[in-house]
Design a protein around this motif. Sequence first.
Motif: not given
Length: 149
Positions: A69-92
């Motif tokens: 999910m891209y950040l623009d959609l995350y914000r558009g769904l009115n989700l808060k940063y504190e709802n995120l859990t850690a995900y430490s694996s980098p992606l390509v």
Amino acid sequence: MSVSRYPAEESSSMPKRAKMGIPLVLGFSDEEKVGTIQPHDDALVVTLKIGEYDVKRVMIDQGSATDIMYLDLYRGLNLKYENLTAYSSPLVSFEGKMVVSKGQIRLPMQTITDVVEVDFIVMDVFSPYTAIMGRPWLHTLGTVSSTLH
């Protein structure tokens, strides 16, 4: 886009969900193809219900090992940063660059027959898409996507 079912064997390695006996096929009816140039080999881009919202420009990518999910959609769904859990694996990224996620969130997605929980990796990079649904989501649904069909 229509979702139909076709007979196929269920795999015992599939994630747990209500057994319907027949997996879904993501595809388009002849009526939905009117106005498109055929043969069609473009990316499969659809509208899906994520949470309570119909989300446009979602790419179905069988080559993706994660659901993005891209950040623009995350914000558009009115989700808060504190709802995120850690995900430490980098992606390509599509450009071949290593990118670090903002985190991960589990959200419900409505299909015609089911509501499934999806673990989205939230990315803050440019994309023409709002989200990318990869193999984890396809496998949970027992779905086969095809631009041919």
